[in-house]
Design a protein around this motif. Structure first.
Motif, PDB file in Angstrom:
ATOM      1  N   GLY A  34       0.885  -1.246   0.031  1.00 31.09           N
ATOM      2  CA  GLY A  34      -0.001   0.094   0.044  1.00 31.09           C
ATOM      3  C   GLY A  34       0.565   1.098  -0.073  1.00 31.09           C
ATOM      4  O   GLY A  34       0.634   2.120  -0.846  1.00 31.09           O
ATOM      5  N   ARG A  35       1.950   1.236   0.655  1.00 31.44           N
ATOM      6  CA  ARG A  35       2.704   2.472   1.057  1.00 31.44           C
ATOM      7  C   ARG A  35       3.509   2.730  -0.264  1.00 31.44           C
ATOM      8  O   ARG A  35       3.648   3.695  -0.940  1.00 31.44           O
ATOM      9  CB  ARG A  35       3.784   2.147   1.970  1.00 31.44           C
ATOM     10  CG  ARG A  35       4.606   3.568   2.014  1.00 31.44           C
ATOM     11  CD  ARG A  35       5.537   3.310   3.348  1.00 31.44           C
ATOM     12  NE  ARG A  35       5.001   3.116   4.588  1.00 31.44           N
ATOM     13  CZ  ARG A  35       5.545   2.966   5.569  1.00 31.44           C
ATOM     14  NH1 ARG A  35       6.713   2.340   5.572  1.00 31.44           N
ATOM     15  NH2 ARG A  35       4.888   3.039   6.667  1.00 31.44           N
ATOM     16  N   LEU A  36       3.974   1.495  -1.165  1.00 29.81           N
ATOM     17  CA  LEU A  36       4.581   1.601  -2.274  1.00 29.81           C
ATOM     18  C   LEU A  36       3.847   2.236  -3.296  1.00 29.81           C
ATOM     19  O   LEU A  36       4.206   3.079  -4.386  1.00 29.81           O
ATOM     20  CB  LEU A  36       5.215   0.144  -2.854  1.00 29.81           C
ATOM     21  CG  LEU A  36       6.552  -0.178  -2.069  1.00 29.81           C
ATOM     22  CD1 LEU A  36       6.733  -1.500  -2.294  1.00 29.81           C
ATOM     23  CD2 LEU A  36       7.654   0.742  -2.171  1.00 29.81           C
ATOM     24  N   LYS A  37       2.543   1.659  -3.609  1.00 29.00           N
ATOM     25  CA  LYS A  37       1.523   2.169  -4.468  1.00 29.00           C
ATOM     26  C   LYS A  37       1.095   3.575  -4.214  1.00 29.00           C
ATOM     27  O   LYS A  37       1.289   4.500  -5.109  1.00 29.00           O
ATOM     28  CB  LYS A  37       0.321   1.447  -4.401  1.00 29.00           C
ATOM     29  CG  LYS A  37       0.353   0.223  -4.943  1.00 29.00           C
ATOM     30  CD  LYS A  37      -1.129  -0.667  -4.879  1.00 29.00           C
ATOM     31  CE  LYS A  37      -1.083  -2.115  -5.565  1.00 29.00           C
ATOM     32  NZ  LYS A  37      -2.359  -2.567  -5.464  1.00 29.00           N
ATOM     33  N   TYR A  92      11.464  -7.671   3.670  1.00 26.98           N
ATOM     34  CA  TYR A  92      12.260  -6.392   3.711  1.00 26.98           C
ATOM     35  C   TYR A  92      13.063  -6.160   2.344  1.00 26.98           C
ATOM     36  O   TYR A  92      13.672  -7.174   1.819  1.00 26.98           O
ATOM     37  CB  TYR A  92      13.060  -6.391   4.748  1.00 26.98           C
ATOM     38  CG  TYR A  92      12.211  -6.066   6.209  1.00 26.98           C
ATOM     39  CD1 TYR A  92      12.196  -4.982   6.939  1.00 26.98           C
ATOM     40  CD2 TYR A  92      11.602  -7.052   6.811  1.00 26.98           C
ATOM     41  CE1 TYR A  92      11.532  -4.687   7.794  1.00 26.98           C
ATOM     42  CE2 TYR A  92      10.811  -6.939   7.937  1.00 26.98           C
ATOM     43  CZ  TYR A  92      10.760  -5.787   8.518  1.00 26.98           C
ATOM     44  OH  TYR A  92      10.018  -5.487   9.544  1.00 26.98           O
ATOM     45  N   TYR A  93      13.340  -4.934   1.984  1.00 29.23           N
ATOM     46  CA  TYR A  93      14.314  -4.817   0.776  1.00 29.23           C
ATOM     47  C   TYR A  93      15.240  -3.707   1.184  1.00 29.23           C
ATOM     48  O   TYR A  93      15.053  -2.835   2.211  1.00 29.23           O
ATOM     49  CB  TYR A  93      13.487  -4.268  -0.219  1.00 29.23           C
ATOM     50  CG  TYR A  93      12.914  -3.023  -0.041  1.00 29.23           C
ATOM     51  CD1 TYR A  93      13.653  -1.808  -0.686  1.00 29.23           C
ATOM     52  CD2 TYR A  93      11.649  -2.808   0.237  1.00 29.23           C
ATOM     53  CE1 TYR A  93      13.063  -0.541  -0.658  1.00 29.23           C
ATOM     54  CE2 TYR A  93      10.906  -1.426   0.647  1.00 29.23           C
ATOM     55  CZ  TYR A  93      11.742  -0.305   0.156  1.00 29.23           C
ATOM     56  OH  TYR A  93      11.284   0.800   0.264  1.00 29.23           O
ATOM     57  N   LEU A 160       7.120  -3.365  -6.298  1.00 30.24           N
ATOM     58  CA  LEU A 160       5.796  -4.024  -6.588  1.00 30.24           C
ATOM     59  C   LEU A 160       5.668  -5.183  -7.255  1.00 30.24           C
ATOM     60  O   LEU A 160       4.975  -5.981  -7.098  1.00 30.24           O
ATOM     61  CB  LEU A 160       4.869  -2.604  -6.977  1.00 30.24           C
ATOM     62  CG  LEU A 160       4.349  -1.593  -6.044  1.00 30.24           C
ATOM     63  CD1 LEU A 160       3.472  -0.773  -6.815  1.00 30.24           C
ATOM     64  CD2 LEU A 160       3.434  -2.319  -4.909  1.00 30.24           C
ATOM     65  N   ARG A 161       6.349  -5.251  -8.412  1.00 31.97           N
ATOM     66  CA  ARG A 161       6.547  -6.179  -9.294  1.00 31.97           C
ATOM     67  C   ARG A 161       7.117  -7.398  -8.380  1.00 31.97           C
ATOM     68  O   ARG A 161       6.631  -8.603  -8.459  1.00 31.97           O
ATOM     69  CB  ARG A 161       7.263  -5.988 -10.656  1.00 31.97           C
ATOM     70  CG  ARG A 161       7.118  -7.223 -11.570  1.00 31.97           C
ATOM     71  CD  ARG A 161       7.906  -6.836 -12.757  1.00 31.97           C
ATOM     72  NE  ARG A 161       9.256  -6.798 -12.380  1.00 31.97           N
ATOM     73  CZ  ARG A 161      10.348  -6.291 -13.017  1.00 31.97           C
ATOM     74  NH1 ARG A 161       9.789  -5.700 -14.112  1.00 31.97           N
ATOM     75  NH2 ARG A 161      11.407  -6.274 -12.598  1.00 31.97           N
ATOM     76  N   GLU A 162       8.161  -7.191  -7.978  1.00 28.10           N
ATOM     77  CA  GLU A 162       8.887  -8.186  -7.036  1.00 28.10           C
ATOM     78  C   GLU A 162       8.098  -8.693  -5.977  1.00 28.10           C
ATOM     79  O   GLU A 162       8.252  -9.905  -5.519  1.00 28.10           O
ATOM     80  CB  GLU A 162      10.061  -7.778  -6.614  1.00 28.10           C
ATOM     81  CG  GLU A 162      11.266  -7.636  -7.642  1.00 28.10           C
ATOM     82  CD  GLU A 162      11.319  -8.702  -8.616  1.00 28.10           C
ATOM     83  OE1 GLU A 162      12.030  -9.977  -7.701  1.00 28.10           O
ATOM     84  OE2 GLU A 162      11.364  -8.958  -9.882  1.00 28.10           O
ATOM     85  N   GLU A 163       7.508  -7.649  -5.249  1.00 28.35           N
ATOM     86  CA  GLU A 163       6.620  -8.259  -4.032  1.00 28.35           C
ATOM     87  C   GLU A 163       5.442  -9.196  -4.530  1.00 28.35           C
ATOM     88  O   GLU A 163       4.913  -9.938  -3.709  1.00 28.35           O
ATOM     89  CB  GLU A 163       5.654  -6.915  -3.502  1.00 28.35           C
ATOM     90  CG  GLU A 163       5.302  -7.104  -2.289  1.00 28.35           C
ATOM     91  CD  GLU A 163       3.921  -7.602  -2.025  1.00 28.35           C
ATOM     92  OE1 GLU A 163       3.228  -7.967  -1.283  1.00 28.35           O
ATOM     93  OE2 GLU A 163       3.196  -7.104  -3.286  1.00 28.35           O
ATOM     94  N   SER A 164       4.871  -9.119  -5.583  1.00 27.68           N
ATOM     95  CA  SER A 164       3.942  -9.956  -6.227  1.00 27.68           C
ATOM     96  C   SER A 164       4.615 -11.466  -6.458  1.00 27.68           C
ATOM     97  O   SER A 164       3.936 -12.197  -6.279  1.00 27.68           O
ATOM     98  CB  SER A 164       3.219  -9.513  -7.168  1.00 27.68           C
ATOM     99  OG  SER A 164       3.984  -9.228  -8.499  1.00 27.68           O
TER     100      SER A 164
END
Length: 186
Positions: A34-37, A92-93, A160-164
């Motif tokens: 949510g924060r990234l979006k 985490y990243y 976001l892509r990697e999180e999915s």
């Protein structure tokens, strides 16, 4: 006595924002979708708005394009060096420390430059801080802004892509197999 308050309150606010930015830039950050979006949307809207305000001074588009290209290069370098870590409370990243520091120094140096320019300018009283075209009047400030915008749009899109792609079950299996050491993946 009120004269020093005129400078102290903005200085305290700027220091607070610098502290928060430093804390959020250096070290492992929790991967929150949510924060990234929200950040991706915010930087996209700001970038488009400043780009459209640039039609007032079309020659500044050269600075915009240089900033976009430099930010994309910085973003691609950050993507290559990004590490993910599964912990008990989520993923985490973190990117390379020098890239994090470079983005922070770039951000802080432009704030310091702009504050010093306004403070030392003989016609500072004629500047209107509420005027949104202030960002487009200085091509260097706008170029640095676009470095930051393109970096964050590219980097947050990647996250976001990697999180999915990250498996939420990998967090559970990694914590059950080794409770004390976090698992780092690229």
């Amino acid at each position: 006595m009120q004269d020093w308050m005129h400078y102290a309150i903005p200085a305290v606010l700027i220091c607070f924002f610098i502290y928060r930015r430093t804390k959020r830039t250096i070290g492992f950050q929790k991967l929150a979708k949510g924060r990234l979006k929200f950040r991706l949307t915010l930087f996209s809207i700001l970038g488009i708005a400043i780009f459209l305000l640039g039609f007032v001074h079309p020659i500044h588009f050269i600075g915009y394009l240089i900033g976009l290209a430099a930010g994309a290069g910085l973003g691609l370098t950050a993507i290559r060096h990004t590490r993910f870590e599964h912990r008990a409370d989520g993923c985490y990243y973190r990117t390379h420390l020098w890239i994090e520091i470079a983005v922070l120094v770039l951000f802080l140096s432009r704030i310091i430059y702009r504050v010093a320019f306004i403070a030392l300018s003989p016609n500072a009283s004629s500047m209107n801080p509420a005027d949104p075209t202030q960002f487009t009047k200085d091509p260097v400030t706008a170029g640095v802004f676009f470095i930051i915008v393109s970096y964050y749009i590219l980097f947050f899109g990647y996250l976001l892509r990697e999180e999915s792609k990250l498996d939420p079950d990998a967090t559970l299996s990694s914590t059950s197999s080794s409770e004390s050491s976090p698992q780092t993946v690229k």
